[in-house]
Design a protein around this motif. Structure first.
Motif, short mmCIF file in Angstrom:
data_model
loop_
_atom_site.label_atom_id
_atom_site.label_comp_id
_atom_site.label_asym_id
_atom_site.label_seq_id
_atom_site.Cartn_x
_atom_site.Cartn_y
_atom_site.Cartn_z
N ALA A 458 0.83 -1.21 0.00
CA ALA A 458 0.00 0.00 0.00
C ALA A 458 0.86 1.26 0.00
O ALA A 458 0.54 2.25 -0.67
N GLU A 459 1.97 1.24 0.74
CA GLU A 459 2.85 2.41 0.76
C GLU A 459 3.43 2.68 -0.62
O GLU A 459 3.57 3.82 -1.05
N LEU A 460 3.77 1.61 -1.35
CA LEU A 460 4.27 1.78 -2.71
C LEU A 460 3.21 2.43 -3.60
O LEU A 460 3.49 3.32 -4.41
N ALA A 461 1.97 1.96 -3.44
CA ALA A 461 0.89 2.52 -4.26
C ALA A 461 0.67 3.99 -3.93
O ALA A 461 0.47 4.81 -4.83
N VAL A 462 0.73 4.33 -2.64
CA VAL A 462 0.53 5.73 -2.25
C VAL A 462 1.66 6.60 -2.77
O VAL A 462 1.45 7.76 -3.17
N SER A 463 2.87 6.07 -2.77
CA SER A 463 4.01 6.87 -3.23
C SER A 463 4.02 7.05 -4.75
O SER A 463 4.75 7.90 -5.26
N LEU A 546 16.02 7.21 7.48
CA LEU A 546 15.07 6.57 8.38
C LEU A 546 13.64 7.02 8.10
O LEU A 546 12.70 6.22 8.19
N ASP A 547 13.47 8.28 7.76
CA ASP A 547 12.13 8.75 7.40
C ASP A 547 11.62 8.00 6.17
O ASP A 547 10.44 7.61 6.11
N ALA A 548 12.52 7.80 5.19
CA ALA A 548 12.12 7.07 3.98
C ALA A 548 11.78 5.62 4.31
O ALA A 548 10.79 5.07 3.79
N LEU A 549 12.56 4.98 5.15
CA LEU A 549 12.28 3.60 5.53
C LEU A 549 10.99 3.50 6.33
O LEU A 549 10.23 2.53 6.19
N ALA A 550 10.72 4.50 7.18
CA ALA A 550 9.48 4.48 7.95
C ALA A 550 8.27 4.66 7.05
O ALA A 550 7.24 4.01 7.23
N ARG A 551 8.39 5.56 6.06
CA ARG A 551 7.27 5.75 5.12
C ARG A 551 6.99 4.47 4.35
O ARG A 551 5.84 4.18 4.01
N ALA A 552 8.05 3.71 4.07
CA ALA A 552 7.88 2.45 3.34
C ALA A 552 7.50 1.29 4.25
O ALA A 552 7.39 0.15 3.80
N HIS A 553 7.32 1.57 5.57
CA HIS A 553 6.96 0.56 6.57
C HIS A 553 8.03 -0.52 6.71
O HIS A 553 7.73 -1.65 7.14
N LEU A 554 9.27 -0.18 6.38
CA LEU A 554 10.37 -1.12 6.57
C LEU A 554 10.99 -0.98 7.95
O LEU A 554 11.70 -1.88 8.41
N VAL A 555 10.76 0.13 8.62
CA VAL A 555 11.05 0.30 10.04
C VAL A 555 9.83 0.96 10.66
O VAL A 555 9.01 1.55 9.95
N HIS A 556 9.72 0.89 11.97
CA HIS A 556 8.58 1.50 12.64
C HIS A 556 9.08 2.32 13.83
O HIS A 556 10.03 1.91 14.52
N PRO A 557 8.47 3.46 14.10
CA PRO A 557 8.91 4.29 15.22
C PRO A 557 8.56 3.64 16.55
O PRO A 557 7.49 3.07 16.72
#
Length: 767
Positions: A458-463, A546-557
């Motif tokens: 879903a994050e890929l689709a949104v981006s 890290l912001d980019a990885l978080a947006r892609a849900h590859l890391v979480h805060p």
């Protein structure tokens, strides 16, 4: 401009040292500083700096030193301070707040009972005052300053005891009394602290020790203050540590955004929690990786938190992380840390901790969420013994023994239904899901209808809002076929890995590299500084990645600038080829240097006792004061334990030496773990001296916890190792600790049977 005398004589301007010159010139400056604002006669200056037998040209030498001091002050900070020539002598013109001795004295004078200000006064000390200066005047001045330091520690300790934090004073007071065995105020303060934490017998033992020392060395009895404290201990007429109210933990992680589905699982959890109340509620959520077991348990916990007014406990047992699962003993320590008042001694063994945990929760209505459990053996000691608590366990294992032996209710968390998967995509992507229903359905199937992979897709689709979903599905289909990851039977694990690979393709090379390196990070949580060290980049670059990885849900805060990674993603990241062995060296160097900086802020007077650490080239957090240093160490304590386990042996040894004072008396479980790894590491590299130092640390921990047998064993082992290393001072230190242990009566009340002196005599006669 800042003048330092409580340690080596130093001049600092805007945090940078300014060279003063040879020790004699430092002595001239020190004399002028301690008389700042007053004229110091030439003869008095000469007497204090050169003593009773000055050289023939001493006045010329003094004038030369004055000239160079003036030049250094002028070049460092024009107008900051100056040396004026008065009739008959010299006068240093500076403000009192520019000299650390005057700041120290003012804090003691104006705030004699304020813990914060007294702590600030003690932090000004950087070691031996006037270090490196010789002569009668320097020694007399040092003696005076040491007496003031002792008075400051006693005032600080009394304030801490009044605030109910006596445990925090024991280490510093013990060291002070060891170094000054005839200092009665320090001995009285230590006795008050020992009594306050429930160690009245130890307080009496210490009194007997100083009583003997006073009579043998001075032929005198204790003064009125020490005698009064002794009488108060005997009468049980001293305050004990104030019992803080039992904390109400609220440890559930944040609820998952756009949580979707699982109505049947949530309903079953509600039904089980609404039982008769006669039996404990024990639920095991099982299912494949990425199915959302943790998210479901946390979401339900937030929904029903009002049912558990005494709090919610959450613990990640790390059953499927790359490292070892969390031992049950450590898990119990973590749970008890959330339940016990600050300063309460942690029970030593697993059985004792399990019993104390059951006691603490016996009358509380609490929710206990044990996440990522590996085995029944890991969970069994963590189970409450009361029906007032509800326990939810998540695991990829079926945990049949938990069901058969403990009556747990197993609830399966399977893939999302087709409708729930479509609903989750709709909430994350928007109306495009309804515009392309067939593509959406195929996307859900290719993500195996697992929440983790659905969110990545879903994050890929949104981006890529302009790209049709059908095209994205085609890309994923091609990726799966090209990588040959899907078996004919539709292997879920293979499909998940394909989604991971596809997600990474949309990211920049720097972001993919960072993701791969994070798979090798030894700890479960990391921040921008750690990533900057791993990648060799700047803090801002690491934060953007890290912001980019978080947006892609590859890391979480997990907190402010703190992130974690799902264990599936971490395992996948670790598999990505990355020929960068220096990355781990950089990150270990960063942690060691930041720990050293934090320790220098907290305990500046002991900097010379800690190992030196090379400053890294990467960015480091600004630890501007003791509070920020302590907060950083507290936050990074799990990371520290992981570093001790995963790094090189030299790293484990250095960590133990750096953190000894911070861990001592505050974090017993972590201390035993860090020092335990250091002992194994020192043995592995054959460093006898380091092994001995760590054994003294572990022996001290056992002493504080009342484990005399273990304490004595460690101290004797350290004594032998110091002997092998040719360190007689270390042997004396270990032997002195053995004496403290063996002079105290054991728990049966019997007197000691083997004193260090007797042991040494018997050894000598045998040889």
């Amino acid at each position: 401009m800042d003048f330092r005398l409580l340690g080596p004589v130093r001049l600092q301007v805007r945090g940078q040292d300014v060279a003063i010159g040879e020790p004699r010139r430092q002595a001239v400056l020190a004399v002028l500083l301690l008389e700042a604002g007053r004229t110091v006669g030439v003869d008095l200056l000469i007497d204090r700096v050169w003593g009773e037998s000055p050289p023939g040209q001493v006045r010329r030498s003094l004038q030369a030193h004055i000239t160079r001091i003036r030049r250094a002050l002028e070049q460092a900070d024009p107008g900051g301070a100056e040396v004026a020539r008065d009739p008959g002598g010299y006068r240093l013109v500076a403000r009192p707040e520019q000299v650390d001795v005057f700041r120290f004295r003012r804090l003691l004078r104006e705030h004699p009972t304020d813990v914060t200000r007294l702590s600030a006064a003690l932090e000004l000390w950087e070691g031996e005052p006037l270090a490196g200066l010789r002569g009668d005047w320097a020694e007399r001045t040092r003696r005076t300053l040491r007496q003031e330091y002792t008075a400051a520690i006693v005032a600080w300790a009394d304030a801490k005891i009044r605030d109910g934090d006596a445990a925090a004073t024991l280490t510093r007071l013990t060291e002070l009394t060891d170094e000054n065995p005839l200092q009665e105020p320090a001995a009285a303060a230590l006795m008050r602290a020992l009594y306050a934490v429930g160690r009245g017998a130890d307080a009496l033992t210490h009194y007997e020790r100083i009583l003997r020392a006073l009579r043998e060395e001075l032929g005198a009895d204790p003064g009125p203050e020490l005698a009064a404290v002794h009488e108060a201990v005997l009468r049980h007429d001293l305050p004990t540590a104030s019992a803080a109210p039992a904390p109400v933990p609220a440890q559930l992680p944040a609820d998952v955004a756009a949580f979707t589905g699982r109505a049947d699982v949530l309903a079953e959890l509600d039904r089980l929690a609404d039982g008769t109340g006669e039996e404990p509620v024990l639920v095991c959520l099982t299912g494949t990786a990425g199915a959302g077991k943790t998210a479901t348990a946390v979401h339900w916990g937030h929904r029903v938190r009002d049912r558990f007014p005494d709090g919610q406990l959450y613990l990640d047992l790390c059953g499927y992380a790359p490292g070892e699962p969390m031992p049950s003993s450590d898990a119990l320590a973590a749970l008890l840390s959330a339940l016990l008042p600050e300063g309460t001694r942690m029970p030593p063994g697993q059985a004792e901790r399990a019993a104390r945990f059951r006691t603490e929760v016996a009358s509380r209505r609490m929710l206990v969420l044990l996440d990522n459990a590996a085995t029944l053996e890991q969970i069994r000691p963590l189970l409450p013994g009361t029906h007032t608590c509800a326990v939810v366990v998540t695991s990829r294992d079926s945990l049949a023994g938990l069901v058969a032996l403990h009556g747990a209710h197993r609830v399966d968390v399977d893939r999302l239904s087709e409708a729930d998967a479509a609903d989750l995509l709709r909430r994350l992507i928007g109306t495009r899901v309804d515009t392309e229903p067939e593509a959406s359905a195929e996307l859900a199937e290719r993500c195996v209808r697992l929440p983790l992979t659905l969110r990545l897709a879903a994050e890929l689709a949104v981006s890529r809002p302009a790209t049709p979903l059908s095209r994205l599905v085609g890309e994923l289909r091609a990726a799966q076929q090209t990588l040959k990851l899907l078996s004919s039977g539709g292997d879920q694990r293979a499909a998940v890995r394909a989604v991971f690979s596809w997600s990474l393709r949309q990211l920049s090379e720097d972001t993919i590299r960072a993701f791969a390196l994070l798979g090798r990070h030894p700890a479960p949580v990391f921040d921008s500084y750690a990533l900057a060290a791993l990648t060799g980049s700047s803090f801002d670059e690491a934060r953007a990645v890290l912001d980019a990885l978080a947006r892609a849900h590859l890391v979480h805060p997990t907190g402010v600038d703190r992130f974690g990674m799902h264990d599936l993603l971490k395992a996948y990241a670790a598999e990505i080829e990355s020929d960068e062995p220096a990355a781990l060296d950089r990150v270990y160097g960063y942690y060691l240097a930041t720990i050293a900086a934090a320790m220098d802020r907290l305990y500046p007077a002991e900097a010379n006792r800690r190992p030196s650490v090379v400053s890294p080239e990467c960015a480091m957090p600004a630890l501007d004061d003791a509070d920020s240093a302590r907060d950083w160490l507290d936050a990074e304590l799990p990371t520290v334990q992981a570093l001790a386990t995963a790094g090189r042996p030299e790293h484990a040894v250095t960590l133990s030496a750096l953190l000894f004072r911070y861990l001592d008396g505050r974090h017993e479980t972590a201390a035993l773990a860090v020092h335990g790894h250091a002992i194994k590491a020192a043995r592995a590299i054959g460093d006898r001296a380091a092994e001995a130092d760590v054994l003294v640390a572990t022996g001290g921990l056992h002493m504080q916890a009342g484990r005399a047998v273990s304490a004595a064993a460690d101290m004797w082992a350290a004594y032998a190792l110091f002997g092998e290393a040719g360190n007689p001072l270390g042997q004396a230190r270990a032997l002195g600790n053995v004496g403290m242990i063996e002079e105290a009566p054991d728990t049966t009340g019997r007197p000691p049977t083997t004193t260090p002196a007797r042991w040494l005599c018997s050894t000598a006669s045998a040889t």
